[in-house]
Design an enzyme around this catalytic site. Structure first.
Site, short mmCIF file in Angstrom:
data_model
loop_
_atom_site.label_atom_id
_atom_site.label_comp_id
_atom_site.label_asym_id
_atom_site.label_seq_id
_atom_site.Cartn_x
_atom_site.Cartn_y
_atom_site.Cartn_z
N ASP A 32 9.33 -3.12 3.20
CA ASP A 32 9.06 -1.93 2.38
C ASP A 32 10.18 -1.76 1.36
OD1 ASP A 32 8.62 0.95 1.55
OD2 ASP A 32 7.10 0.80 3.11
N TYR A 162 -6.43 5.58 -8.99
CA TYR A 162 -6.09 5.10 -7.64
C TYR A 162 -7.32 4.43 -7.02
CZ TYR A 162 -5.13 5.58 -2.58
OH TYR A 162 -4.99 5.35 -1.23
N LYS A 166 -8.00 0.42 -6.03
CA LYS A 166 -8.44 0.00 -4.69
C LYS A 166 -9.67 -0.90 -4.82
CE LYS A 166 -5.56 1.95 -1.82
NZ LYS A 166 -4.61 1.09 -1.12
N LYS A 205 0.00 14.66 1.85
CA LYS A 205 -1.45 14.88 1.68
C LYS A 205 -1.84 16.21 2.31
CE LYS A 205 -1.67 9.99 1.61
NZ LYS A 205 -0.55 9.57 2.44
N ALA A 206 -3.12 16.60 2.11
CA ALA A 206 -3.55 17.96 2.44
C ALA A 206 -3.17 18.43 3.86
CB ALA A 206 -5.05 18.10 2.21
N GLN A 231 -14.13 22.46 -1.19
CA GLN A 231 -14.28 20.99 -1.18
C GLN A 231 -14.29 20.54 0.28
OE1 GLN A 231 -11.69 23.00 -2.33
NE2 GLN A 231 -10.11 21.52 -2.87
N THR A 232 -15.12 19.56 0.59
CA THR A 232 -15.17 19.08 1.98
C THR A 232 -14.53 17.69 2.10
OG1 THR A 232 -17.38 18.24 1.52
CG2 THR A 232 -17.23 20.37 2.66
N ARG A 233 -13.98 17.45 3.28
CA ARG A 233 -13.36 16.16 3.59
C ARG A 233 -13.44 15.93 5.10
NH1 ARG A 233 -13.26 16.32 -1.14
NH2 ARG A 233 -11.62 15.78 -2.63
P1 NAD Z 1 2.60 5.63 2.42
O1 NAD Z 1 2.86 6.05 1.02
O2 NAD Z 1 3.18 6.46 3.52
O3 NAD Z 1 3.04 4.13 2.63
C1 NAD Z 1 2.97 3.16 1.62
C2 NAD Z 1 4.29 2.42 1.64
O4 NAD Z 1 4.23 1.36 0.67
C3 NAD Z 1 5.50 3.29 1.26
O5 NAD Z 1 6.44 3.30 2.32
C4 NAD Z 1 6.06 2.64 0.02
O6 NAD Z 1 7.47 2.67 -0.07
C5 NAD Z 1 5.54 1.22 0.16
N1 NAD Z 1 5.53 0.53 -1.13
C6 NAD Z 1 5.00 0.96 -2.29
N2 NAD Z 1 5.23 0.08 -3.25
C7 NAD Z 1 5.93 -0.94 -2.70
C8 NAD Z 1 6.49 -2.14 -3.21
N3 NAD Z 1 6.38 -2.46 -4.50
N4 NAD Z 1 7.16 -2.95 -2.37
C9 NAD Z 1 7.31 -2.62 -1.05
N5 NAD Z 1 6.81 -1.49 -0.51
C10 NAD Z 1 6.13 -0.66 -1.34
O7 NAD Z 1 1.02 5.55 2.58
P2 NAD Z 1 0.12 5.49 3.89
O8 NAD Z 1 -0.49 6.82 4.07
O9 NAD Z 1 0.89 4.88 4.99
O10 NAD Z 1 -1.02 4.50 3.41
C11 NAD Z 1 -0.98 3.11 3.67
C12 NAD Z 1 -2.09 2.42 2.90
O11 NAD Z 1 -3.35 2.98 3.28
C13 NAD Z 1 -1.98 2.56 1.39
O12 NAD Z 1 -2.38 1.37 0.79
C14 NAD Z 1 -2.95 3.66 1.08
O13 NAD Z 1 -3.45 3.57 -0.23
C15 NAD Z 1 -4.04 3.41 2.11
N6 NAD Z 1 -4.79 4.64 2.40
C16 NAD Z 1 -4.17 5.66 3.06
C17 NAD Z 1 -4.88 6.82 3.30
C18 NAD Z 1 -4.24 7.99 4.02
O14 NAD Z 1 -4.91 9.01 4.19
N7 NAD Z 1 -3.02 7.90 4.45
C19 NAD Z 1 -6.22 6.94 2.89
C20 NAD Z 1 -6.80 5.88 2.21
C21 NAD Z 1 -6.08 4.72 2.00
#
Ligand code: NAD
Length: 349
Positions: A32, A162, A166, A205-206, A231-233
């Site tokens: 990370d 975003y 994806k 997040k929310a 809004q629903t989720r």
């Molecule tokens: P998060 O932001 O807590 O974790 C993402 C991590 O990626 C962070 O620690 C960040 O430092 C690291 N990162 C970003 N850019 C980087 C880079 N260039 N090099 C190295 N590390 C890097 O997010 P999360 O909630 O743990 O989500 C994890 C994954 O799941 C993400 O891809 C997110 O889009 C996807 N996701 C999460 C949710 C949710 O509700 N949490 C919902 C849909 C999708």
């Protein structure tokens, strides 16, 4: 011993996945940009590398697993690679449009590097964490009846950059699978929540934001909820997310993309009410939107689509998995953790 590489290990889902894989007996490497805010990574991984996955050279190096007889010899391919790294956050970060260039560029670059090197270094299997944000806006206008079944993804029209990123990365990983037989698994997460996630600073997040507001409020006060609250989720507790993800990852042939979420759909005001109940405080809800919001915050109220819910038909059929934990129970655990964080934070400041 099986080996796993967790990318984005310093984040919420990545950190929790490291813990789980370690408990399962895997040799785990986490990577990370930063250390985890709440987990001591030394206790949950065999190796933690702070590095930028946009860096092609770094990715080419970290994607080799250590030889099991000599940890210095990076010649093995990982059994499981979990790709969670993304430049993302909650509504303020994603839906105001203020971070769109970073969101698209940074996350796409990370995913491009990973696909290329996973193939070159013969990684056995890659999990890609996509999001419900890739579903088209036109199916999510009615709060009572959103459509998010997997096949409803096209014609594409996500409501955020975003979501577009994806979708692009899903397709890019699928193209590597089609042309080069890279074994890729894709889950579309729907609002994952729980303890040890970001709860302040603008990327929360929310569920975390609401729990924090409630924890900071005193009896008789109101908490601010962004938008009409109608809004629903749906929200999936972290442990259930990890279970669904590993089942998808280890299934013999089902690859997704598949929804990983809960079907317990609630309004944002319902969620706020649950957080208040978890606190046992006497609080009310103040919905803030329109001009009042913009004058206060300097940007339009970022509420996202009006309705969204996971459709678990496919995952039930293919993986025999479904969510089990009621939202209220998961939120209680999350509230209790955030309340203790708020108290510690106040104590430090
Ligand atoms: P998060 O932001 O807590 O974790 C993402 C991590 O990626 C962070 O620690 C960040 O430092 C690291 N990162 C970003 N850019 C980087 C880079 N260039 N090099 C190295 N590390 C890097 O997010 P999360 O909630 O743990 O989500 C994890 C994954 O799941 C993400 O891809 C997110 O889009 C996807 N996701 C999460 C949710 C949710 O509700 N949490 C919902 C849909 C999708």
């Amino acid at each position: 011993m099986k080996t796993a590489l967790v990318l984005g290990a310093g984040g919420f889902i990545g950190g929790a996945m490291c813990k789980r894989l370690k408990k399962e007996g895997y040799w785990v490497r986490g990577v990370d940009l930063k250390n985890h805010e709440f987990i001591n990574m030394d206790e949950v991984v065999d190796e933690f590398i702070v590095g930028d996955l946009r860096d092609n050279d770094l990715v080419s190096r970290i994607i080799f697993a250590p030889n099991q007889h000599s940890l210095g010899d990076y010649k093995n391919s990982f059994d499981e690679v979990y790709q969670f790294a993304a430049d993302m956050g909650g509504a303020e970060f994603v839906f105001t449009g203020m971070n769109d260039a970073d969101i698209m560029h940074n996350s796409a670059l990370v995913n491009l590097n990973i696909a290329k090197h996973a193939l070159e270094k013969s990684v056995k299997r890659v999990f890609y964490s996509s999001s419900a944000c890739m579903y088209p806006e036109y199916n999510q206008k009615d709060p009572a009846n959103p459509l998010c079944s997997e096949e409803s993804a096209y014609p594409a029209q996500p409501d955020s950059e975003y979501g577009w990123e994806k979708l692009f990365s899903e397709r890019m990983f699928m193209a590597f699978a089609k042309n080069h037989k890279l074994d890729v698994r894709i889950g579309r997460y729907h609002n994952i929540f729980g303890p040890e996630g970001t709860w302040r600073g603008g990327r929360e997040k929310a569920p975390a934001a609401l729990c924090r507001k409630v924890a900071e409020a005193s009896d008789g006060q109101s908490i601010e909820v962004w938008g009409p609250g109608l809004q629903t989720r749906s929200f999936l507790y972290i442990d259930e997310c990890l279970e669904a993800t590993t089942r998808l990852m280890r299934h013999k042939d089902f690859k997704g993309p598949v929804n990983i979420g809960s079907e317990e759909m609630v309004s944002i005001n319902d969620l706020a009410t649950m957080a208040i109940k978890a606190s046992k405080k006497n609080l009310s809800i103040h919905n803030i939107q329109g001009d009042v919001f913009e004058i206060k915050y300097g940007f339009p109220c970022p509420i996202g689509v009006m309705g969204r819910n996971s459709d678990n038909t496919l995952i039930r059929r293919k993986l025999k998995w479904d969510y089990e934990m009621p939202l209220e129970s998961g939120l209680q655990l999350t509230y209790d953790w955030i309340e203790s964080q708020v108290k510690n934070y106040k104590g430090e400041n």
